[in-house]
Design an enzyme around this catalytic site. Structure first.
Site, PDB file in Angstrom:
ATOM      1  CG  ASP A   1      -2.061   0.973   1.090  1.00 42.32           C
ATOM      2  OD1 ASP A   1      -2.442   1.301  -0.053  1.00 42.32           O
ATOM      3  OD2 ASP A   1      -2.570   1.431   2.132  1.00 42.32           O
ATOM      4  N   GLY A   2       0.283   2.332  -0.563  1.00 41.80           N
ATOM      5  CA  GLY A   2       0.922   3.646  -0.500  1.00 41.80           C
ATOM      6  C   GLY A   2       1.504   4.143  -1.811  1.00 41.80           C
ATOM      7  CG  ASN A   3       1.944   1.534  -5.206  1.00 38.31           C
ATOM      8  OD1 ASN A   3       2.845   1.327  -4.400  1.00 38.31           O
ATOM      9  ND2 ASN A   3       1.465   0.593  -6.005  1.00 38.31           N
TER      10      ASN A   3
ATOM     11  NE  ARG B   1      -1.602   6.611   1.223  1.00 34.79           N
ATOM     12  CZ  ARG B   1      -1.506   5.710   2.193  1.00 34.79           C
ATOM     13  NH1 ARG B   1      -1.220   6.080   3.410  1.00 34.79           N
ATOM     14  NH2 ARG B   1      -1.658   4.430   1.919  1.00 34.79           N
TER      15      ARG B   1
ATOM     16  CG  HIS C   1      -0.408   2.234  -9.381  1.00 42.55           C
ATOM     17  ND1 HIS C   1      -0.605   1.794  -8.092  1.00 42.55           N
ATOM     18  CD2 HIS C   1      -1.486   3.022  -9.665  1.00 42.55           C
ATOM     19  CE1 HIS C   1      -1.750   2.300  -7.628  1.00 42.55           C
ATOM     20  NE2 HIS C   1      -2.294   3.046  -8.563  1.00 42.55           N
TER      21      HIS C   1
ATOM     22  CB  SER D   1      -8.765  -5.185  -3.306  1.00 44.49           C
ATOM     23  OG  SER D   1      -9.355  -3.907  -3.456  1.00 44.49           O
TER      24      SER D   1
ATOM     25  CG  ASN E   1      -7.898  -1.758  -5.135  1.00 44.10           C
ATOM     26  OD1 ASN E   1      -6.975  -2.549  -4.972  1.00 44.10           O
ATOM     27  ND2 ASN E   1      -8.188  -0.831  -4.220  1.00 44.10           N
TER      28      ASN E   1
ATOM     29  NE  ARG F   1      -7.766   2.328  -5.455  1.00 38.50           N
ATOM     30  CZ  ARG F   1      -6.560   2.279  -4.928  1.00 38.50           C
ATOM     31  NH1 ARG F   1      -5.501   2.527  -5.683  1.00 38.50           N
ATOM     32  NH2 ARG F   1      -6.397   1.977  -3.650  1.00 38.50           N
TER      33      ARG F   1
ATOM     34  NE  ARG G   1      -7.718   0.846   5.579  1.00 42.08           N
ATOM     35  CZ  ARG G   1      -7.682   2.178   5.732  1.00 42.08           C
ATOM     36  NH1 ARG G   1      -7.968   2.718   6.894  1.00 42.08           N
ATOM     37  NH2 ARG G   1      -7.365   2.964   4.718  1.00 42.08           N
TER      38      ARG G   1
ATOM     39  CB  SER H   1      -7.636  -3.511   2.973  1.00 42.71           C
ATOM     40  OG  SER H   1      -7.373  -2.330   3.679  1.00 42.71           O
TER      41      SER H   1
END
Ligand code: IPE
Ligand code: IPE
Ligand code: MG
Length: 233
Positions: free
Chosen positions: A13-15, A17, A30, A58, A61, A64, A186, A188
């Site tokens: 996670d965090g690509n 941001r 990504h 996911s 996802n 999006r 979390r 997710s």
């Protein structure tokens, strides 16, 4: 390294941001995330991790933007066709977990191709979770199980923890260590059944910046844990 966990799972996670903080579009994150995964998978194999499950996309996802979703799918096709070959040559077996329905046909073809090409490899299994949901996996396993019961392929008394693993998308061992990058604490909807006694390791680092030494650090954390599985010492 003292003891290498058999099955490591990563919520990458965090690509988005990471990219935003650099003034770039989410897709840039990504792209770098995919490179990070390639490096980590080779490192995982090198240090003796037998199973590496990664959360790539996911079922949720799909909420999006069309632009972001198609970028991720294009990236996956590119990786299957070009970059994952290297992993195959290094003895890594690539498998996928998730629902096939809803995925583009070129994505399905690329997945099938890399799965076939690496199917004989045995040093490490990379389980790419794509269009994946943990609750969806449990629902899908119930449907398969229901059909098998109706066809007399399995009896109710035979259902236990072990047999249910065989009904998951891939019959992999339980997760020993779960790593989540990118500040959130979390799950997710990731691998809920297989996570039952996993050690949980959360790190603020955004996934594109997560390096091999960070994986080593997570394993060190795992090594300092006493796993009791409900037993008393
Ligand atoms: C994880 O990074 C990759 C996918 C979910 C495909 P994100 O895209 O969730 O990045 P953040 O969490 O928005 O920073
Ligand atoms: C989980 O990350 C999914 C992947 C890493 C592929 P999300 O970014 O989708 O999770 P939430 O929305 O923060 O819970
Ligand atoms: Mg995220």
């Amino acid at each position: 390294m003292k003891k290498v966990p058999t099955h490591v799972a990563i919520i990458m996670d965090g690509n988005g941001r990471w990219a935003k903080e650099k003034g770039e579009k989410r897709s840039y994150g990504h792209k770098y995330g995919a490179k990070t995964l390639e490096t980590l998978a080779l490192h995982a194999k090198k240090i003796g991790i037998k199973y590496l499950s990664v959360y790539a996309f996911s079922t949720d996802n799909f909420k999006r933007s069309v632009e972001e979703v198609s970028f991720i799918m294009d990236l996956l096709v590119y990786y299957c066709k070009n970059r994952l070959k290297r992993l195959g040559e290094e003895g890594v077996r690539v498998v996928f977990s998730g629902r096939r329905e809803g995925l583009r046909s070129d994505v399905l073809d690329a997945m099938e191709d890399i799965t076939k090409k690496t199917s004989k490899n045995s040093s490490c299994t990379l389980n790419v979770c794509l269009n994946y949901g943990g609750q969806e996996e449990i629902i899908d396993s119930f449907i398969k199980l229901h059909n098998d019961i109706n066809n007399d392929d399995i009896k109710l008394e035979e259902i236990d923890r072990e047999t249910l693993y065989k009904y998951m998308y891939q019959n992999l061992p339980p997760i020993d260590l779960l790593i989540r990058t990118g500040k959130e604490h979390r799950l997710s909807n990731f691998m809920l059944y297989q996570m039952f006694y996993a050690e949980l390791y959360f790190v603020d680092t955004y996934f594109p910046d997560f390096k091999c030494k960070d994986l080593d650090e997570a394993i060190k954390y795992y090594n300092n844990k006493e796993r009791r599985f409900g037993n008393a010492k």
